[in-house]
Enzyme design. Structure first.
Site, PDB file in Angstrom:
ATOM      1  CG  ASP A 125      -9.137   8.601   0.252  1.00  0.00           C
ATOM      2  OD1 ASP A 125      -9.745   8.513   0.845  1.00  0.00           O
ATOM      3  OD2 ASP A 125      -8.431   7.515  -0.231  1.00  0.00           O
TER       4      ASP A 125
HETATM    5  C1  BGC Z   1      -9.669   5.789   1.803  1.00  0.00           C
HETATM    6  C2  BGC Z   1     -10.862   5.239   0.880  1.00  0.00           C
HETATM    7  C3  BGC Z   1     -12.075   5.117   1.595  1.00  0.00           C
HETATM    8  C4  BGC Z   1     -12.432   6.512   3.003  1.00  0.00           C
HETATM    9  C5  BGC Z   1     -12.901   6.771   3.254  1.00  0.00           C
HETATM   10  C6  BGC Z   1      -9.397   5.899   2.312  1.00  0.00           C
HETATM   11  O1  BGC Z   1      -8.492   5.950   3.827  1.00  0.00           O
HETATM   12  O2  BGC Z   1      -8.558   5.556   1.160  1.00  0.00           O
HETATM   13  O3  BGC Z   1     -11.016   4.394  -0.089  1.00  0.00           O
HETATM   14  O4  BGC Z   1     -13.278   5.561   0.804  1.00  0.00           O
HETATM   15  O5  BGC Z   1     -10.829   6.105   3.400  1.00  0.00           O
HETATM   16  O6  BGC Z   1     -13.620   5.373   4.498  1.00  0.00           O
END
Ligand code: BGC
Length: 738
Positions: free
Chosen positions: A270
């Site tokens: 993530d």
């Molecule tokens: C989130 C993810 C997301 C990623 C990319 C993160 O902060 O937890 O779910 O896909 O950002 O935007």
């Protein structure tokens, strides 16, 4: 510890293609260490010039958040035509519930209990997103979510593992199709692996403590199903499980995901999650964080900069074997080959945009209709022919941006059809008055209420649109109090005094605690932010052009303090048979007069509405289950057939979702009071009956012991066929050893 049973299974993951593997290996042979590390970096487009130079040097493998097709092509050209080896980039984006045509938030899609519709929504999202060059979406989120304080419940399919599994697999099919190389196919991402929905106290990014049976029975099954369905990518979660942050969890990422489930796709961290292992306190610096993640098999560092900053030194110092890096790179290249990017790296800019085509809007309307849950109706809905003048009230009646909900970064509000616009179109401009009462959902001013009351008193029916703005749910948008915000309840109380028929439509990112408002309203239609066509769908439902069929994908609590709350709870040693309400307790009552069982003095034992619940404008009778046998033999391989007869007992055509629940009466470990094992949504004409049939196999009755090993225990089981998790009369069968 890698003993999890493969209970769920869908389409098998594609086998590795020998020709493709050979191409990957020959490309890998040509790559410098720096170019290899480049493939493991995912950057966003915030600083275009720096990024573009890095792409040309082969130091970037994928890009997040660029949706301008011309820029996408420009960057792709840098990679393909200017970098030494010409390896194409993948462009990624959070296309969570639609791209331009926004569908209901995932929690709302789950409320349809209609996987076909959800698959279609994902297909449309992929068609629209891929036209802008997006070939990778970070969806579906299949984190079982049992605490509505957690803002990300909006992105999940709710509290049940099976519902998350079915919805997740439907989305994967819709995004990916059965051919990832199709230019409209988009790689899906099963996230967040794992346990993120259990963030302690419903606060985002918080720690989790997860015993093996909970992990194996509840948290992991949707992910295993996603792997079996051939999902192209997985994402590590932000949280730690029992002290181990997911991005460094070798057991989860290697033993379970790779070895047990055979996943050969891409594992992405993530956003910044690798580097955040420093904050977690398990890594002293980026080098240590990168080492933990690489050893856990995390292929791509999303915007964390630990891999680009530290990996080369780790290899030089002999701390990280270059073979480990090679395996990570192989996974990334495999995805690029599977997506057909080497053959077809660019977008055809001459094609017209597919966004907002009539068929996309029609699908979004249908999804929004089926996602609305009729919680209460004293006969006010659908609006009768005698209703000529309608007062539309409330802050969500005309909120084109907010009806899109969380994670709708590509929404274009001018395309949103609000309830006000749709009702005016349907009933005529002059017959629909509008007075918001409060300007936005957090507005505490009472100034607009008198005008709203005046509008209500001049109407034949009042529809009040309440809820939450988009920004009040989603990532990092948690709430410690789930009551309606601002002066919304005061508005409703004032409208009630007019004595006019009063329907409330909720548009929110989570199940709010609406006990008070529910008691006031004559009818309650609950929706999770419905997207572009929410208004059209609601006007169709309110007027009776469409019939509600949504069912709750979550238990609705009366009070925030009841969370976490879910239907599949344990019975406890002291289940409550009766309860005493706090207000009825006399002064100086003796301590034991309220009973010594498991309930709240102020909230009782029940939720406001149970999981699976939802009314229709017609009524259904679901018979008790009929079993093909009183026994199910553990080893015979012959499944038990469970069937029931469903009859539309009302006077309208409607859809009912028949839910199959099971209870294991005695186990070595205490078992949930009910578990959803299957469901079917059917459509019936007035008076029509249909037999709905399910099968149950011993594998569906398995659970996991304290050691994480699967157990299938002979004994008595109860089985329900019902319209929600709190009704029905069960039948009984015995699981026998032979
Ligand atoms: C989130 C993810 C997301 C990623 C990319 C993160 O902060 O937890 O779910 O896909 O950002 O935007």
């Amino acid at each position: 510890m890698s003993a999890f049973v493969a209970v769920a299974s869908c389409v098998a993951a594609p086998p590795k293609d020998a020709v493709m593997e050979a191409r990957i290996d020959s490309l890998l042979d040509l790559m410098t260490l720096q170019e290899k590390i480049g493939q493991l970096n995912q950057f966003n487009t915030a600083q275009f010039d720096t990024l573009s130079a890095a792409v040309a040097q082969g130091r970037v493998g994928s890009i997040i958040n660029e949706v301008n097709p011309e820029v996408v092509n420009r960057l792709q050209r840098k990679a393909v035509e200017e970098s030494r080896l010409g390896i194409p980039l993948i462009f990624a984006r959070d296309v969570i519930h639609g791209f331009n045509t926004v569908f209901p938030i995932p929690l709302g899609q789950a409320a349809t209990w209609n996987p076909d519709l959800v698959e279609e929504a994902a297909r449309i999202a992929a068609i629209e997103a891929s036209a802008c060059g997006i070939r990778w979406t970070f969806s579906p989120m299949i984190d079982v979510s049992r605490d509505a304080r957690w803002g990300r419940i909006a992105e999940s399919a709710g509290e049940d593992p099976l519902l998350n599994e079915r919805m997740g697999v439907a989305m994967i099919r819709g995004y990916q199709t059965d051919n990832l190389a199709d230019p409209t196919a988009v790689a899906a991402c099963a996230k967040h692996f794992a346990g993120y929905g259990y963030s302690e106290s419903g606060k985002d990014y918080n720690t989790t403590w997860l015993p093996l049976p909970l992990l194996a029975d509840v948290v992991l099954p949707p992910f295993e199903a996603a792997a079996n369905a051939g999902v192209a990518t997985f994402m590590t979660s932000f949280n730690d499980i029992n002290g181990v942050p997911s991005s460094g969890n070798q057991w989860l990422m290697r033993d379970i995901l790779r070895d047990k489930w055979g996943f050969d796709g891409v594992l992405v961290s993530d956003w910044n999650a690798i580097t955040e292992m420093i904050n977690h306190g398990v890594a002293a610096d980026k080098k240590a964080a990168a080492l933990l993640a690489a050893n856990a098999g995390v292929d791509i560092d999303m915007e964390g900069h630990s891999y680009p900053d530290a990996m080369e030194a780790l290899v030089r110092e002999g701390k990280l074997d270059e073979n480990v890096i090679d395996d990570l790179v192989r996974n990334v290249l495999r995805l690029k080959f599977r997506l057909g990017l080497f053959e077809n790296p660019y977008i055809d800019l001459s094609k017209p945009s597919p966004s907002y085509s009539p068929s996309h809007l029609a699908a979004a309307t249908k999804a929004a209709e089926e996602s609305a849950i009729l919680l209460k109706n004293n006969g006010m809905l659908p609006l009768g022919k005698d209703v000529r003048r309608i007062a539309v009230i409330g802050p969500m009646a005309d909120a084109p941006y907010d009806q899109g909900g969380t994670w709708a970064p590509d929404i274009q509000r001018e395309h949103s059809v609000t309830p006000l616009a749709a009702l005016r179109k349907l009933y005529g401009e002059k017959n629909v008055s509008y007075s918001p009462g409060v300007k936005f959902t957090r507005d505490i001013s009472l100034d607009g209420i008198p005008e709203a009351v005046k509008a209500a008193s001049e109407a034949d029916a009042v529809i009040c649109f309440l809820g939450e703005e988009a920004v009040m749910s989603g990532e990092a948008h948690c709430m410690a109090d789930l009551d309606l915000k601002g002066a919304q309840t005061a508005l409703l109380e004032a409208l009630d005094k007019t004595g006019k028929p009063l329907a409330v439509v909720f548009m929110a990112g989570r199940p709010l605690t609406i006990k008070k408002e529910n008691a006031i309203a004559d009818a309650v239609l609950y929706t999770f932010h419905g997207g572009t066509m929410a208004g059209e769908a609601l006007a169709n439902l309110l007027s009776g052009k469409a019939n509600p069929s949504g069912k709750l994908p979550v238990t609705m609590a009366k009070m925030t303090g009841q969370y976490p709350i879910y239907y599949a709870h344990k019975n406890t040693g002291r289940p409550p048979e009766w309860t005493v309400d706090l207000d009825s307790i006399p002064l100086e009552a003796i301590q034991t007069s309220t009973g010594c069982t498991s309930y709240y003095l102020d909230a009782g034992k029940d939720p406001l509405y149970p999981f699976g619940y939802g009314l229709s404008y017609t009524t259904f009778d679901i018979s008790s289950p009929r079993l093909s046998s009183a026994t199910l033999a553990k080893r015979s391989g012959e499944p038990l057939t469970v069937e029931c007869t469903v009859t539309n007992t009302g006077d309208r055509e409607g859809q009912e979702t028949v839910q199959l629940y099971v209870r294991d009466m005695v186990g070595s470990l205490a078992r949930p009071v009910k578990e959803l094992k299957d469901f079917k949504k059917i459509s019936l004409k007035p008076g029509e009956s249909q037999v709905v049939s399910f099968t149950l196999t011993p594998a569906q009755l398995a659970y996991h012991g304290l050691d994480g090993k699967p157990i299938i225990e002979p004994g008595e089981f109860r089985v329900w066929t019902a319209g929600d998790s709190a009704s029905g009369t069960p039948a009984t069968f015995t699981l026998t050893e032979q």
